[in-house]
Scaffold this motif. Sequence first.
Motif, PDB file in Angstrom:
ATOM      1  N   GLU A 160      13.753  13.241 -51.841  1.00  0.00           N
ATOM      2  CA  GLU A 160      14.961  12.601 -50.826  1.00  0.00           C
ATOM      3  C   GLU A 160      14.345  11.439 -50.232  1.00  0.00           C
ATOM      4  O   GLU A 160      15.070  10.440 -50.162  1.00  0.00           O
ATOM      5  N   VAL A 161      13.127  11.614 -49.619  1.00  0.00           N
ATOM      6  CA  VAL A 161      12.669  10.338 -48.772  1.00  0.00           C
ATOM      7  C   VAL A 161      11.299   9.997 -49.372  1.00  0.00           C
ATOM      8  O   VAL A 161      10.465  11.005 -49.944  1.00  0.00           O
ATOM      9  N   LEU A 162      11.302   9.045 -49.881  1.00  0.00           N
ATOM     10  CA  LEU A 162       9.927   8.345 -50.537  1.00  0.00           C
ATOM     11  C   LEU A 162       9.004   7.683 -49.823  1.00  0.00           C
ATOM     12  O   LEU A 162       9.436   6.990 -48.587  1.00  0.00           O
ATOM     13  N   SER A 163       7.746   7.328 -50.259  1.00  0.00           N
ATOM     14  CA  SER A 163       6.660   6.779 -49.406  1.00  0.00           C
ATOM     15  C   SER A 163       6.274   5.397 -50.297  1.00  0.00           C
ATOM     16  O   SER A 163       6.351   5.483 -51.425  1.00  0.00           O
ATOM     17  N   GLU A 164       6.016   4.456 -49.705  1.00  0.00           N
ATOM     18  CA  GLU A 164       5.654   3.172 -50.329  1.00  0.00           C
ATOM     19  C   GLU A 164       4.377   3.442 -51.078  1.00  0.00           C
ATOM     20  O   GLU A 164       3.550   4.049 -50.868  1.00  0.00           O
ATOM     21  N   GLY A 165       4.658   3.102 -52.723  1.00  0.00           N
ATOM     22  CA  GLY A 165       3.581   3.151 -53.411  1.00  0.00           C
ATOM     23  C   GLY A 165       3.570   4.426 -54.238  1.00  0.00           C
ATOM     24  O   GLY A 165       2.795   4.638 -55.165  1.00  0.00           O
ATOM     25  N   ASN A 166       4.498   5.406 -53.970  1.00  0.00           N
ATOM     26  CA  ASN A 166       4.339   6.834 -54.642  1.00  0.00           C
ATOM     27  C   ASN A 166       5.349   6.619 -55.751  1.00  0.00           C
ATOM     28  O   ASN A 166       6.269   5.901 -55.863  1.00  0.00           O
ATOM     29  N   GLU A 167       5.263   7.368 -56.819  1.00  0.00           N
ATOM     30  CA  GLU A 167       6.197   7.673 -57.995  1.00  0.00           C
ATOM     31  C   GLU A 167       7.103   8.510 -57.803  1.00  0.00           C
ATOM     32  O   GLU A 167       6.926   9.774 -56.949  1.00  0.00           O
ATOM     33  N   THR A 168       8.404   8.373 -58.063  1.00  0.00           N
ATOM     34  CA  THR A 168       9.537   9.428 -58.096  1.00  0.00           C
ATOM     35  C   THR A 168       9.958   9.605 -59.385  1.00  0.00           C
ATOM     36  O   THR A 168       9.851   8.705 -60.459  1.00  0.00           O
ATOM     37  N   GLU A 169      10.962  10.584 -59.312  1.00  0.00           N
ATOM     38  CA  GLU A 169      11.477  10.810 -60.954  1.00  0.00           C
ATOM     39  C   GLU A 169      13.091  11.126 -60.363  1.00  0.00           C
ATOM     40  O   GLU A 169      13.294  11.846 -59.417  1.00  0.00           O
ATOM     41  N   MET A 170      13.877  10.805 -61.205  1.00  0.00           N
ATOM     42  CA  MET A 170      15.227  11.064 -61.136  1.00  0.00           C
ATOM     43  C   MET A 170      16.012  11.511 -62.354  1.00  0.00           C
ATOM     44  O   MET A 170      15.495  10.946 -63.708  1.00  0.00           O
ATOM     45  N   THR A 171      17.072  12.472 -62.706  1.00  0.00           N
ATOM     46  CA  THR A 171      17.448  12.631 -63.689  1.00  0.00           C
ATOM     47  C   THR A 171      19.006  12.611 -63.604  1.00  0.00           C
ATOM     48  O   THR A 171      19.660  12.577 -62.475  1.00  0.00           O
ATOM     49  N   CYS A 172      19.865  12.258 -64.815  1.00  0.00           N
ATOM     50  CA  CYS A 172      21.069  11.886 -64.828  1.00  0.00           C
ATOM     51  C   CYS A 172      21.676  12.770 -65.761  1.00  0.00           C
ATOM     52  O   CYS A 172      21.068  12.875 -66.987  1.00  0.00           O
ATOM     53  N   THR A 173      22.885  13.590 -65.730  1.00  0.00           N
ATOM     54  CA  THR A 173      23.210  14.498 -66.774  1.00  0.00           C
ATOM     55  C   THR A 173      24.682  14.266 -67.084  1.00  0.00           C
ATOM     56  O   THR A 173      25.582  13.986 -66.079  1.00  0.00           O
ATOM     57  N   ALA A 174      25.145  14.001 -68.176  1.00  0.00           N
ATOM     58  CA  ALA A 174      26.557  13.834 -68.791  1.00  0.00           C
ATOM     59  C   ALA A 174      26.968  15.022 -69.704  1.00  0.00           C
ATOM     60  O   ALA A 174      26.234  15.072 -70.693  1.00  0.00           O
ATOM     61  N   MET A 175      27.824  15.874 -69.367  1.00  0.00           N
ATOM     62  CA  MET A 175      27.814  17.252 -69.989  1.00  0.00           C
ATOM     63  C   MET A 175      29.210  17.301 -70.853  1.00  0.00           C
ATOM     64  O   MET A 175      30.283  16.376 -70.323  1.00  0.00           O
ATOM     65  N   SER A 176      29.250  18.006 -71.789  1.00  0.00           N
ATOM     66  CA  SER A 176      30.675  18.321 -72.784  1.00  0.00           C
ATOM     67  C   SER A 176      31.204  17.165 -73.206  1.00  0.00           C
ATOM     68  O   SER A 176      32.300  16.925 -72.693  1.00  0.00           O
ATOM     69  N   SER A 177      30.584  16.321 -73.909  1.00  0.00           N
ATOM     70  CA  SER A 177      31.335  15.110 -74.773  1.00  0.00           C
ATOM     71  C   SER A 177      31.259  15.251 -75.960  1.00  0.00           C
ATOM     72  O   SER A 177      30.466  15.963 -76.757  1.00  0.00           O
ATOM     73  N   LYS A 178      32.123  14.460 -76.617  1.00  0.00           N
ATOM     74  CA  LYS A 178      32.294  14.217 -78.092  1.00  0.00           C
ATOM     75  C   LYS A 178      32.862  12.939 -78.373  1.00  0.00           C
ATOM     76  O   LYS A 178      33.868  12.521 -78.005  1.00  0.00           O
TER      77      LYS A 178
END
Length: 442
Positions: free
Chosen positions: A143-161
């Motif tokens: 939630e809170v990042l520090s300068e120079g650090n690596e972070t990871e985020m995910t995004c999900t799109a469910m139930s599509s066709k």
Amino acid sequence: MAITGSGSLATILFLFMFQASLLKGAAQEPVVSQNLVTDNVSVVEGEMAIISCRVKDNDDSVIQLLNPSRQTIYFRDMRPLKDARFQIVNFSDNELRVSLSNVSLSDEGRYVCQLYSDPPQEAYADITVLVPPGNPIIEARDEVLSEGNETEMTCTAMSSKPAATIRWMKGDKELPGKPKVELTYDKMYTVTSRLTFTVSKEDDGVPVSCIVDHPAVKDFQAQKYLEVQYKPEVKILVEFPPGLTREGENLELTCHAKGKPQPQRVNWVKVDDDVPSHAVITGGDLYIENLNKSYNGTYRCVASNTVGESFDDYILYVYDAPSTTPIPTTATTTTTTITTTISYPEANQDTAPSTEPAAHDSRAGEGAPRTVDHAVIGGVVAVVVFAMLCLLIVLGRYFARHKGTYFTHEAKGADDAADADTAIINAEGGHTNSDEKKEYYI
């Protein structure tokens, strides 16, 4: 097949005859050019689909529409199938247009347009049902990042066709993600994209957007703003004096420190020495009165927060007090050589590492205010003396070229006289003019 009561017998007979004609036509050669045309349809689940069976040149042949199970939906303008979602939009000799409302996944498949011609013709309309994904869900590991650090985020799109496509944007820059597609039990697709990147202090407050691309939706995205903490930025400002620092004057420095979180502690130190005992330090302000050369050195402002520590340097060099002796106004021929020696403080002899901030310097030169000093006056005097010497050399060469032999009045008539006494007597004017004799020389 469900048949309406009115005219049911005639309809059954007609269909029987049609099936027989189809079998007969199948034994014949294939039709080279079809007179019956239709179009494929893509429709979002819950919306309306339009199926159009068109005849280019109809010879009063009957048009029929069948569902993927080969059940008759419409025979001419009659609907044998008991499904009120099917409605006539247009019926004529050249077209049978039918609407299907509230489309569901079960309606997907190949629909058949039939023309009772000789031989019979068929055209196929594939209905594809699109299922938009649910609202994208974006999650961050930190939630809170520090300068120079690596972070990871995910995004999900469910139930599509069909399966959706996910793109990542950080501000106005697109970043590559790693997608993963899963087929669920209900033949739907769930897509997850993972994004990894390193944050800097410039990323604080920048939005990261997860954009979902799907044929059933437009501008579908989720957004999260970055909160980045960074170490302080430190800068020393000289409040006084505006020019050179001289003996007897006062020095006032202000240290500005900005970071996230805001630094709560700001310290003043002197590199390789102690701060003068009578110096006054108030927060980020440093005040030293009655300067002398023993105060020369590097003064450092240090600020820190939970992320790290930063500093800025100021190099102090105290000059002599300005002289009150008036400058002579009369010109002399004496050549004076003025030598000005400037001694720099020992604190500046060592070169600072390139990673440290550039230090402020109170000396005249790079990074310091430029003020007229004794060296400037000495240079002007040296130029004047040099010009005078050049003038004397030119005059000497001029007179050397014009020198020669000159005679006085006593020498006149000497060429015709036998001796020196006669020469004097024969001189112009003789002894009577001896009072008027003059000699000219340079």
